[in-house]
Write a protein that holds these residues in place. Structure first.
Motif, PDB file in Angstrom:
ATOM      1  N   MET A   1      24.314  -1.843 -22.076  1.00  0.00           N
ATOM      2  CA  MET A   1      23.018  -1.510 -22.679  1.00  0.00           C
ATOM      3  C   MET A   1      23.127  -1.408 -24.196  1.00  0.00           C
ATOM      4  O   MET A   1      22.223  -1.816 -24.929  1.00  0.00           O
ATOM      5  N   PHE A   2      24.256  -0.868 -24.668  1.00  0.00           N
ATOM      6  CA  PHE A   2      24.428  -0.739 -26.116  1.00  0.00           C
ATOM      7  C   PHE A   2      24.430  -2.112 -26.777  1.00  0.00           C
ATOM      8  O   PHE A   2      23.779  -2.317 -27.810  1.00  0.00           O
TER       9      PHE A   2
ATOM     10  N   ARG B   1      15.941   4.576 -31.230  1.00  0.00           N
ATOM     11  CA  ARG B   1      16.337   4.290 -29.851  1.00  0.00           C
ATOM     12  C   ARG B   1      17.589   5.099 -29.556  1.00  0.00           C
ATOM     13  O   ARG B   1      18.582   4.995 -30.283  1.00  0.00           O
ATOM     14  N   VAL B   2      17.553   5.875 -28.481  1.00  0.00           N
ATOM     15  CA  VAL B   2      18.659   6.760 -28.131  1.00  0.00           C
ATOM     16  C   VAL B   2      19.155   6.386 -26.744  1.00  0.00           C
ATOM     17  O   VAL B   2      18.376   6.331 -25.788  1.00  0.00           O
TER      18      VAL B   2
ATOM     19  N   MET C   1      16.947   5.662 -23.478  1.00  0.00           N
ATOM     20  CA  MET C   1      17.502   4.784 -22.446  1.00  0.00           C
ATOM     21  C   MET C   1      18.644   5.534 -21.776  1.00  0.00           C
ATOM     22  O   MET C   1      19.315   6.356 -22.414  1.00  0.00           O
ATOM     23  N   GLN C   2      18.889   5.244 -20.508  1.00  0.00           N
ATOM     24  CA  GLN C   2      19.888   5.999 -19.766  1.00  0.00           C
ATOM     25  C   GLN C   2      20.869   5.084 -19.052  1.00  0.00           C
ATOM     26  O   GLN C   2      20.495   4.008 -18.573  1.00  0.00           O
ATOM     27  N   ALA C   3      22.127   5.540 -18.990  1.00  0.00           N
ATOM     28  CA  ALA C   3      23.172   4.827 -18.262  1.00  0.00           C
ATOM     29  C   ALA C   3      23.987   5.853 -17.481  1.00  0.00           C
ATOM     30  O   ALA C   3      24.261   6.947 -17.978  1.00  0.00           O
ATOM     31  N   ALA C   4      24.381   5.481 -16.255  1.00  0.00           N
ATOM     32  CA  ALA C   4      25.079   6.421 -15.372  1.00  0.00           C
ATOM     33  C   ALA C   4      26.596   6.299 -15.447  1.00  0.00           C
ATOM     34  O   ALA C   4      27.306   7.124 -14.857  1.00  0.00           O
TER      35      ALA C   4
END
Length: 311
Positions: A39-40, A2-3, A28-31
């Motif tokens: 998310m982490f 998972r990245v 997975m993405q975060a802005a």
């Protein structure tokens, strides 16, 4: 793997997502930093690719938070930055980053870092399993597979405090194999080991899921019975005593001709003044009296004469 990719630039996130998914990993993405940290914590990715400068928590703060939160796992951190100065790179590594990629992000550079990340995280996972196995071995008796005494004092203290706080009963049962030294002398130590394993297996079969069973010493075993009063504990130990006798392990030095056990039980009653150490002494005294009364018996504190002394 998972990245998690954290960057406020949609173009960078798209490049990273493409590389990650081409390698067969979940992306997975975060802005921004706050979203990335949330998310982490929820998803526990194996790899974090984070921008050095972004809204909210910046890359250095995020990296420090990740390192401070780690216990039995390790996340590989790649920091993205357009700040190519040496002191900036060292600041990132000091904060806990494993590697750097200078912007603009090239797919090959990210690809190579992810290959290294996979190797490093696999090694950390293997080390984690090894540490867990060592911890289990340190707390396990190798002959019987039961708990050893290493963690017993801390466990009893927690159980006692919990029982006092919530007004719950608990009982301790100290069990001893009768005439075990003559058994070893007659049949040999290998036979003695097999006998102890059989007794331990019988004891484990009587334990509830919430009970803890310890090899207390040589031929002694301790059964810890949370939320179990003296009456129920006595009934359980009498069944255990009968079961060991029915195993029919031949013992010419026993009056019954087979291996038997004795047990002493002590119990905490809500409002009582005895702590766990006192209860252990009381169980030992009850066991002494059970053996003095002829063995193959279960005694509680209430069965003791006023003059009874521990062995």
């Amino acid at each position: 793997m998972r990245v998690l990719v954290a960057d406020d630039d949609p173009g960078v996130r798209l490049v990273a997502k493409t590389v990650v998914e081409e390698l067969g990993h979940e992306c997975m993405q975060a802005a921004d930093g706050h979203e990335a940290w949330d998310m982490f914590r929820r998803c526990q990715p194996q790899v974090l690719i984070t921008d050095r400068v972004m809204p909210g928590i910046d890359g250095l703060q995020l990296c420090r938070a990740v390192r401070e939160s780690e216990r039995n796992s390790y996340a590989y951190v790649v920091m993205l930055t357009s700040l190519a100065k040496r002191d900036e790179i060292l600041a990132g590594i000091d904060a806990g980053a494993d590697d750097y990629v200078i912007k603009p992000v090239e797919p090959f550079a990210l690809h190579s870092r992810l290959l290294v990340a996979q190797r490093v995280t696999s090694l950390h996972l293997e080390l984690g399993r090894y540490r867990l196995e060592l911890a289990q071995q340190a707390h396990t008796d190798p002959l019987t597979g039961l708990n050893n005494r290493l963690q017993l004092p801390a466990y009893l203290e927690r159980l006692h405090h919990r029982s006092v706080r919530y007004g719950r009963d608990y009982s301790l049962a100290l069990c001893d194999v009768d005439f075990f030294k003559p058994y070893n002398d007659t049949y040999g130590h290998q036979a003695g080991d097999r006998a102890l394993q059989a007794v331990a297996s019988a004891l484990a079969s009587f334990g509830r899921h919430s009970d803890d069973i310890y090899r207390y010493g040589g031929e002694e075993f301790l059964l810890v019975l949370p939320e179990q009063a003296a009456l129920a504990a006595t009934a359980a130990l009498k069944r255990f005593r009968a079961t060991v006798q029915k195993l029919g392990i031949v013992h010419s030095g026993s009056p019954l001709g087979v291996l038997t056990v004795s047990a002493g039980i002590s119990s905490f009653v809500p409002g009582g003044t005895s702590d766990s150490e006192a209860l252990l002494r009381q169980a030992d005294t009850a066991l002494y009296q059970a053996k003095a009364a002829g063995r193959n018996a279960v005694f509680t504190l209430e069965d003791l004469p006023a003059t009874a002394e521990p062995a």
